[in-house]
Structures are given as structure tokens and as C-alpha cells.
Design a protein around this motif. Structure first.
Motif, PDB file in Angstrom:
ATOM      1  N   ILE A   1      48.290  27.170   6.759  1.00 59.22           N
ATOM      2  CA  ILE A   1      47.734  28.101   5.780  1.00 59.22           C
ATOM      3  C   ILE A   1      47.075  29.274   6.499  1.00 59.22           C
ATOM      4  O   ILE A   1      46.831  29.232   7.705  1.00 59.22           O
ATOM      5  N   ASN A   2      46.749  30.306   5.756  1.00 57.86           N
ATOM      6  CA  ASN A   2      46.106  31.482   6.322  1.00 57.86           C
ATOM      7  C   ASN A   2      44.635  31.169   6.585  1.00 57.86           C
ATOM      8  O   ASN A   2      43.831  31.074   5.663  1.00 57.86           O
ATOM      9  N   LEU A   3      44.275  31.008   7.854  1.00 59.66           N
ATOM     10  CA  LEU A   3      42.914  30.622   8.202  1.00 59.66           C
ATOM     11  C   LEU A   3      41.919  31.741   7.960  1.00 59.66           C
ATOM     12  O   LEU A   3      40.731  31.483   7.756  1.00 59.66           O
ATOM     13  N   LYS A   4      42.391  32.987   7.987  1.00 54.95           N
ATOM     14  CA  LYS A   4      41.504  34.101   7.659  1.00 54.95           C
ATOM     15  C   LYS A   4      41.062  34.007   6.208  1.00 54.95           C
ATOM     16  O   LYS A   4      39.890  34.187   5.873  1.00 54.95           O
ATOM     17  N   THR A   5      42.007  33.667   5.336  1.00 59.21           N
ATOM     18  CA  THR A   5      41.672  33.480   3.919  1.00 59.21           C
ATOM     19  C   THR A   5      40.697  32.335   3.742  1.00 59.21           C
ATOM     20  O   THR A   5      39.719  32.434   3.000  1.00 59.21           O
ATOM     21  N   MET A   6      40.955  31.219   4.432  1.00 54.47           N
ATOM     22  CA  MET A   6      40.075  30.067   4.292  1.00 54.47           C
ATOM     23  C   MET A   6      38.672  30.388   4.797  1.00 54.47           C
ATOM     24  O   MET A   6      37.673  29.963   4.193  1.00 54.47           O
ATOM     25  N   ALA A   7      38.563  31.137   5.895  1.00 55.08           N
ATOM     26  CA  ALA A   7      37.252  31.461   6.451  1.00 55.08           C
ATOM     27  C   ALA A   7      36.476  32.395   5.542  1.00 55.08           C
ATOM     28  O   ALA A   7      35.294  32.173   5.253  1.00 55.08           O
ATOM     29  N   VAL A   8      37.130  33.459   5.082  1.00 59.12           N
ATOM     30  CA  VAL A   8      36.437  34.466   4.264  1.00 59.12           C
ATOM     31  C   VAL A   8      36.046  33.894   2.906  1.00 59.12           C
ATOM     32  O   VAL A   8      34.894  33.979   2.482  1.00 59.12           O
ATOM     33  N   LYS A   9      37.010  33.320   2.231  1.00 58.56           N
ATOM     34  CA  LYS A   9      36.702  32.758   0.907  1.00 58.56           C
ATOM     35  C   LYS A   9      35.843  31.501   1.027  1.00 58.56           C
ATOM     36  O   LYS A   9      35.029  31.204   0.145  1.00 58.56           O
ATOM     37  N   GLY A  10      36.012  30.776   2.119  1.00 59.33           N
ATOM     38  CA  GLY A  10      35.180  29.610   2.350  1.00 59.33           C
ATOM     39  C   GLY A  10      33.722  29.961   2.569  1.00 59.33           C
ATOM     40  O   GLY A  10      32.822  29.187   2.227  1.00 59.33           O
TER      41      GLY A  10
END
Length: 474
Positions: free
Chosen positions: A437-446
Motif C-alpha cells: 500500500i501507499n505508505l505516504k498515505t498511511m503516514a499522513v492520514k494515520g
């Protein structure tokens, strides 16, 4: 331009590490500077992805070997941890599905049952993960559910999860669901059982009952479930709002597959047996103490290679090795190794000690400081390590202030389940990251999911401590 950006990211990682190692930052010990440098290096490469995620997962071994800032004999076992065995074995079983078309059948069943609206799919998978993780270990739930979601995504043509908003959103939904529901009961995982052990040993001296845990944590868990459920509803914007095809179309596709073949049935049964053994471990743990979920899955995976229904191998190594998600195992191992580095070098404890003075007065500020510290350590180490570090500190701090530590421990334990941002946070995000998965998405939204969960738990917990006397007891 892409090559230039990639080169910049490649250089930035070791540059940050070197800066922290070589510069005497705040008088920090060498081991802590190295550990922080490794943390920032790995986080940067995981988010920007100048190299494969699995390559980043090997950095703890290389940096520890060269710079000697942590015991290698404590770091190396992370690459053969039980959860790595679990993920590998589950991957073998789902690869068997792919070989015989069971993944396509399961995908069609999901599209028919949940519907083709992508927002409904995201919310449904999040809710299922949240519900199951209240009663079962979150890593097991993630390892069981995410392959099913990935099978559905592949059926509708989404192979590269990093580039797909929908693919990333669906897998993250399961991962976050397993974290959001994790504090409800002690059965959800090691952090809860560890917190119970600390309460028994350091506070009450008596058995802390499962029923007591549930009563104290239901309000906190419901607060987290509510805010994350609402957040997930609006956080993701899939590239498509509806999966192409109607319910009737998918019913027709399912019908065209005919009855399940004997190979499909074996694939389904073996995975089902492994999952059942994992979830029902308390029933047989006394008889087979070493048969943990990892080895239950491994045993069933080995059987895959032994069976020959109707004269044909159910699974061959030649087929499996080409389709296994090898990067998943090394990414997960790297995250586990990073957490061990931060613990073994005293980095996590150093961060905790730095914030303790801000909590010496008790009250709302103390609740906020300890909760913030816990959620910070949860993201960069893992939920179990965070609870192991913070709960004893919480107990000793408030006992020294002649204050009842129990409300603070309950709040800290609830926050410790909120792993959302990085693969190191918890089992769910680690499994999700391994599937690409897109880890940038997970980090920012997380990050925003962390803040919402943090404030929900702090506010509800503080109010419970004031207005509900039972919340301050065991």
C-alpha cells in the motif's frame, strides 16, 4: 526529474543518519543518536520509496553491523520472528487460492454481499476488522482478512496498491479497524495482556479479571471506534465510486464458475483450519503449548505441498515461489527489528524520561502527556513495546505522587492500541504495508487518525476519572 528526486531521497536517508551519529546532539549517547538516525532513515525511505520497502527492512542489520550500537543477537531474531512465519504461511495458503481460482470466487462473493459502492466496501471492511479485533489478536485478524481484500482487488484489476487510492484505502481500512477495536478486551493482543500483568504485579497484587477490563475499557474503546469510523468515512477518496458491474453481473460471473473444485475446497479448508486453530488457541494451549498461530498456519501450508487431489499437486514450490510476497516478510521483520533497536539502546525510555517532568502535577496535563508519549512510542516502536515502557513508568510516577495510577494506566493502555502511521505501529499496519500500500498515505492520514483517537481517549478517560468512581478501581 524522477531520477533526480529518487537520488535526493536515496542520499537524504543516510545523510540524516550520519548527521545524528556524528554531531553531539544535546549530549545524547552514541547508541541513542544512532537509533534515532536509523528511525528517521527508515521512515524517510518507507514513505518516499526510493528503494523497495523490503530493502529498507534490512537497514537495522546493516547499520548495527557497521556502527555497533545495539546487540546483534537481539536484532537478528526479528527476521525469523513468529509473525514472519505466520505471514509467510498465510501467503502460501492464499497463493493456493490463486492457483485454483478460489480468490476469484471469494472476490465475487464479497462484491455481491457488501455491494459495489467503494465507500461502502471501505466502511464494511473497517467495521469487520474492528469487531473481530475486539476479541481476537489484531495481527491474526489482519493476516486473515487482508489477503481476502487483496484477492477482491486483483479480481477488479487493481494489482499495484501503491498507485491505487481504492486499493490502499481498503487494505488500510482493515489494518486500522484491527487497531481501533483492540482495547475492548484483553484477548485482542499482547499490549492488553501486558498491561493487565503490570496492574496485577505493581498495583493491586491480585488477579485482574477479564470482566473488569471490559467494563473499564468499553467507554474508551467506543470513543475510538466512533471517531475513527467517522474519519475513515471521509478520509479516503477512491479513484472510482463504483466497481464496474452490477450485482446481477457478479451473480452471473459467480454462477459461471460452477461448483467449487476439489482443489478449491482443500484450499479453503486448510486456510479455515489454520484460522480456527489460531483463534481458538486458549482451548488447546495447555496440551500443545508450542502450537502458536504461526505454526498452525505453517503446518497447514506444508500440507498444501503434500496433497494430490485427483492426481495433481495442490501446490508446488515452483508455482508458490514466483507469487509469494517476499517483500512483506522482510518489511515486517525490519519494522520489528527497528522496534528492538529503539528498546535495546534505551532510546524509547529516553524519550519517555524527557516528557515525565511535564506530568508531575497530575490532572489533565498529566493525562495528556502520558497519552501523547504512549501514542508517539506506539508509532515508532510498536504497541507492545510502548505499553511495556510507559505503563511501569506511569505506575511508578503516580505512586510516587501519592496518586491512584489506575485511571492513567487505563488511558495509556487504550492509547497503546492506536497504531496507525507506520509499519512499526502494530500488526495490522505492518501486514498492510507488506502488501504494497501507499505508505505516504498511511503516514499522513494515520497522523490525523492518531490525533483523533488520542483526544477521544484523553477527554473520555479524564471525564470518567472525575465522574465515574469505578474507573479508578480494579
Amino acid at each position: 526529474m524522477e531520477d533526480r528526486r529518487r537520488t535526493m531521497y536515496v542520499i537524504a536517508g543516510p545523510a540524516v543518519f550520519a548527521a545524528l551519529v556524528l554531531l553531539p546532539v544535546g549530549g545524547l549517547p552514541y547508541e541513542i543518536r544512532c537509533s534515532l538516525g536509523l528511525l528517521f532513515w527508515m521512515a524517510l525511505w518507507w514513505i518516499t520509496r526510493p528503494v523497495h520497502l523490503a530493502v529498507t527492512g534490512f537497514l537495522p542489520l546493516a547499520t548495527v553491523a557497521i556502527f555497533d550500537f545495539a546487540p546483534m543477537d537481539r536484532i537478528l531474531p526479528a527476521y525469523a520472528a513468529e509473525l514472519v512465519i505466520l505471514l509467510l504461511s498465510a501467503n502460501v495458503l492464499t497463493t493456493c487460492w490463486t492457483r485454483w481460482g478460489l480468490d476469484r470466487r471469494i472476490a465475487l462473493g464479497s462484491l455481491i454481499g457488501v455491494g459495489t459502492n467503494t465507500t461502502r466496501q471501505i466502511m464494511s471492511w473497517f467495521a469487520i476488522g474492528m469487531f473481530l479485533s475486539a476479541f481476537l489478536p489484531n495481527t491474526i485478524v489482519a493476516a486473515t482478512m487482508i489477503p481476502i481484500v487483496v484477492a477482491m482487488l486483483r479480481y477488479i484489476g487493481i494489482e499495484d496498491l501503491w498507485e491505487s487510492n481504492l486499493g490502499t484505502a481498503l487494505v488500510i481500512a482493515v489494518a486500522w479497524g484491527t487497531s481501533a477495536g483492540g482495547a475492548m478486551t484483553p484477548l485482542a493482543g499482547a499490549p492488553n495482556l501486558l498491561a493487565m500483568e503490570y496492574i496485577q504485579e505493581l498495583v493491586t497484587g491480585e488477579e485482574f479479571l477479564f470482566a473488569t477490563w471490559v467494563v473499564r475499557f468499553v467507554p474508551l474503546s467506543l470513543a475510538v471506534m466512533l471517531v475513527t469510523f467517522v474519519y475513515v468515512r471521509f478520509a479516503f477518496r477512491p479513484e472510482i465510486s463504483e466497481v464496474e458491474g452490477t450485482r446481477e453481473f457478479f451473480l452471473g460471473e459467480l454462477k459461471s464458475l460452477g461448483t467449487m473444485s476439489v482443489q478449491e475446497k482443500w484450499g479453503f479448508v486448510l486456510f479455515g483450519i489454520a484460522a480456527l486453530l489460531a483463534f481458538s488457541r486458549p482451548l488447546y494451549a495447555a496440551v500443545f503449548p508450542a502450537l502458536t498461530p504461526a505454526y498452525a498456519f505453517l503446518s497447514c501450508a506444508i500440507v498444501c505441498f503434500l496433497l494430490r487431489p485427483r492426481g495433481e499437486n495442490l501446490m508446488t514450490w515452483e508455482y508458490a515461489q514466483k507469487r509469494m510476497m517476499w517483500g512483506l516478510f522482510y518489511l515486517f521483520a525490519g519494522g520489528t527489528a527497528l522496534g528492538r533497536v529503539l528498546g535495546e539502546t534505551g532510546t524509547a525510555a529516553y524519550i519517555a524520561d524527557a516528557l515525565l517532568p511535564y506530568a508531575s502535577g497530575g490532572g489533565f496535563l498529566a493525562v495528556l502527556v502520558f497519552a501523547f508519549l504512549t501514542i508517539l512510542l506506539t508509532q515508532i516502536t510498536n504497541n507492545t513495546a510502548a505499553v511495556a515502557i510507559i505503563v511501569p513508568i506511569t505506575i511508578s510516577t503516580f505512586q510516587s505522587l501519592d496518586m491512584n495510577p489506575l485511571p492513567f494506566v487505563y488511558i495509556v493502555a487504550a492509547v497503546g492500541n492506536c497504531g496507525y502511521m507506520l509499519p512499526t505501529s502494530a500488526g495490522g499496519p505492518a501486514v498492510a504495508a507488506g502488501y504494497g500500500i501507499n505508505l505516504k498515505t498511511m503516514a499522513v492520514k494515520g497522523f490525523w487518525a492518531c490525533l483523533l483517537s488520542l483526544f477521544a481517549i484523553v477527554i473520555v478517560g479524564y471525564l470518567l476519572a472525575i465522574f465515574w468512581p469505578t474507573f479508578s478501581t480494579a
